[in-house]
Design a protein around this motif. Structure first.
Motif, PDB file in Angstrom:
ATOM      1  N   ILE A  45       0.856  -1.194   0.000  1.00  0.00           N
ATOM      2  CA  ILE A  45       0.000   0.000   0.000  1.00  0.00           C
ATOM      3  C   ILE A  45       0.889   1.240   0.000  1.00  0.00           C
ATOM      4  O   ILE A  45       1.872   1.308   0.754  1.00  0.00           O
ATOM      5  N   ASP A  46       0.557   2.234  -0.827  1.00  0.00           N
ATOM      6  CA  ASP A  46       1.360   3.461  -0.837  1.00  0.00           C
ATOM      7  C   ASP A  46       0.783   4.510   0.120  1.00  0.00           C
ATOM      8  O   ASP A  46      -0.185   4.250   0.848  1.00  0.00           O
ATOM      9  N   SER A  47       1.374   5.703   0.119  1.00  0.00           N
ATOM     10  CA  SER A  47       0.985   6.743   1.076  1.00  0.00           C
ATOM     11  C   SER A  47      -0.418   7.294   0.819  1.00  0.00           C
ATOM     12  O   SER A  47      -0.997   7.951   1.688  1.00  0.00           O
ATOM     13  N   ASN A  48      -0.955   7.062  -0.379  1.00  0.00           N
ATOM     14  CA  ASN A  48      -2.314   7.491  -0.707  1.00  0.00           C
ATOM     15  C   ASN A  48      -3.321   6.349  -0.574  1.00  0.00           C
ATOM     16  O   ASN A  48      -4.465   6.479  -1.003  1.00  0.00           O
ATOM     17  N   ASP A  49      -2.872   5.236  -0.008  1.00  0.00           N
ATOM     18  CA  ASP A  49      -3.692   4.040   0.179  1.00  0.00           C
ATOM     19  C   ASP A  49      -4.066   3.359  -1.131  1.00  0.00           C
ATOM     20  O   ASP A  49      -5.032   2.579  -1.178  1.00  0.00           O
ATOM     21  N   ALA A  50      -3.327   3.655  -2.195  1.00  0.00           N
ATOM     22  CA  ALA A  50      -3.482   2.881  -3.424  1.00  0.00           C
ATOM     23  C   ALA A  50      -2.852   1.503  -3.218  1.00  0.00           C
ATOM     24  O   ALA A  50      -1.889   1.342  -2.466  1.00  0.00           O
ATOM     25  N   ILE A  51      -3.413   0.515  -3.887  1.00  0.00           N
ATOM     26  CA  ILE A  51      -2.991  -0.880  -3.724  1.00  0.00           C
ATOM     27  C   ILE A  51      -2.122  -1.282  -4.904  1.00  0.00           C
ATOM     28  O   ILE A  51      -2.413  -0.956  -6.062  1.00  0.00           O
ATOM     29  N   HIS A  52      -1.060  -2.019  -4.609  1.00  0.00           N
ATOM     30  CA  HIS A  52      -0.131  -2.496  -5.630  1.00  0.00           C
ATOM     31  C   HIS A  52       0.111  -3.980  -5.397  1.00  0.00           C
ATOM     32  O   HIS A  52       0.377  -4.407  -4.272  1.00  0.00           O
ATOM     33  N   ILE A  53       0.023  -4.769  -6.463  1.00  0.00           N
ATOM     34  CA  ILE A  53       0.244  -6.212  -6.372  1.00  0.00           C
ATOM     35  C   ILE A  53       1.194  -6.654  -7.472  1.00  0.00           C
ATOM     36  O   ILE A  53       1.005  -6.308  -8.646  1.00  0.00           O
ATOM     37  N   SER A  54       2.211  -7.413  -7.108  1.00  0.00           N
ATOM     38  CA  SER A  54       3.026  -8.110  -8.099  1.00  0.00           C
ATOM     39  C   SER A  54       2.649  -9.587  -8.066  1.00  0.00           C
ATOM     40  O   SER A  54       2.303 -10.125  -7.014  1.00  0.00           O
ATOM     41  N   TYR A  55       2.733 -10.229  -9.222  1.00  0.00           N
ATOM     42  CA  TYR A  55       2.334 -11.635  -9.302  1.00  0.00           C
ATOM     43  C   TYR A  55       2.841 -12.240 -10.610  1.00  0.00           C
ATOM     44  O   TYR A  55       3.298 -11.529 -11.512  1.00  0.00           O
ATOM     45  N   ARG A  56       2.749 -13.549 -10.693  1.00  0.00           N
ATOM     46  CA  ARG A  56       3.143 -14.261 -11.901  1.00  0.00           C
ATOM     47  C   ARG A  56       1.899 -14.829 -12.573  1.00  0.00           C
ATOM     48  O   ARG A  56       1.032 -15.396 -11.919  1.00  0.00           O
TER      49      ARG A  56
END
Length: 223
Positions: A162-173
């Protein structure tokens, strides 16, 4: 010690979740000081419900130093969640819930807590080979307070941040192509169309066991 995960709270106490394969338990260990001395560690079995082999765990701490664990119940193929706000070396102080039980779900789970202490979990749906996302803002030990969605039709080895603006980030295969993928969402993330995805490593079988982190400038880093 299988599938261990570590987190540090605001007082620099150490918290570890892990799988006890001998007893098929989810376990938790913590130490507040002198942590290179074995006797300063305390551990407890959090979930003794015969989880089965290969039940992965991941841990996070919120702004109130409450502990949150997402984990896979390999026996029942469910995504489960456990939390404790105090006295966490006593098993009865832990609350647990099945978050998703639709099909073979909960593999390769990852957890993150945003600035409002909302819980976010990424994981694999092995029935459909999907990347799934689940979230809960309050009352998270009640299953009906969780919402989940399929983010991508192919997802494996997930990691969430989660970033400072509460946006969500996911890495995956991606399961079939083997590509390393990235997905992000800034709002309305229980609606599939609000997620943006990109493929950025496609040479051969890439993206196994990726890990994602966000720095103080909200730049995204993936190993």
């Amino acid at each position: 010690g299988w599938y261990s995960s570590i987190a540090i709270d605001s007082n620099d106490a150490v918290h570890i979740s892990y799988f006890d394969q001998t007893n098929n338990n989810l376990k938790y260990a913590t130490c507040s000081s002198g942590c290179t001395t074995v006797s300063n560690w305390n551990e407890v079995a959090v979930d003794t419900d015969n989880l089965g082999d290969y039940s992965s765990t991941v841990i996070a701490i919120d702004s109130n130093d409450a502990v949150h664990i997402s984990y896979h119940d390999y026996s029942n193929r469910d995504l489960k969640y456990a939390t404790c706000s105090s006295g966490c070396t006593t098993a009865s102080n832990w609350d647990k819930v099945i978050v998703d039980t639709t099909g073979l779900v909960g593999y390769y789970t990852s957890i993150a807590i945003d600035s409002h202490d909302v819980v976010h979990i990424s994981y694999r749906d092995a029935t459909n080979n999907n990347l799934k996302y689940a979230t809960c803002s309050s009352g998270c030990t009640t299953a009906s307070n969780w919402d989940d969605i399929s983010v991508d039709t192919s997802g494996y080895d997930t990691s969430i941040a989660i970033d400072s603006n509460d946006a969500i980030h996911i890495s995956y295969r991606q399961y079939y192509s083997g590509n390393l993928m990235y997905a992000t969402c800034s709002s309305g993330c229980t609606t599939a169309s609000n997620w943006d995805k990109v493929t950025f490593a496609t040479t051969g079988q890439m993206g196994w066991y990726s890990s994602i982190a966000i720095d103080s400038n909200d730049a995204v880093h993936i190993s």
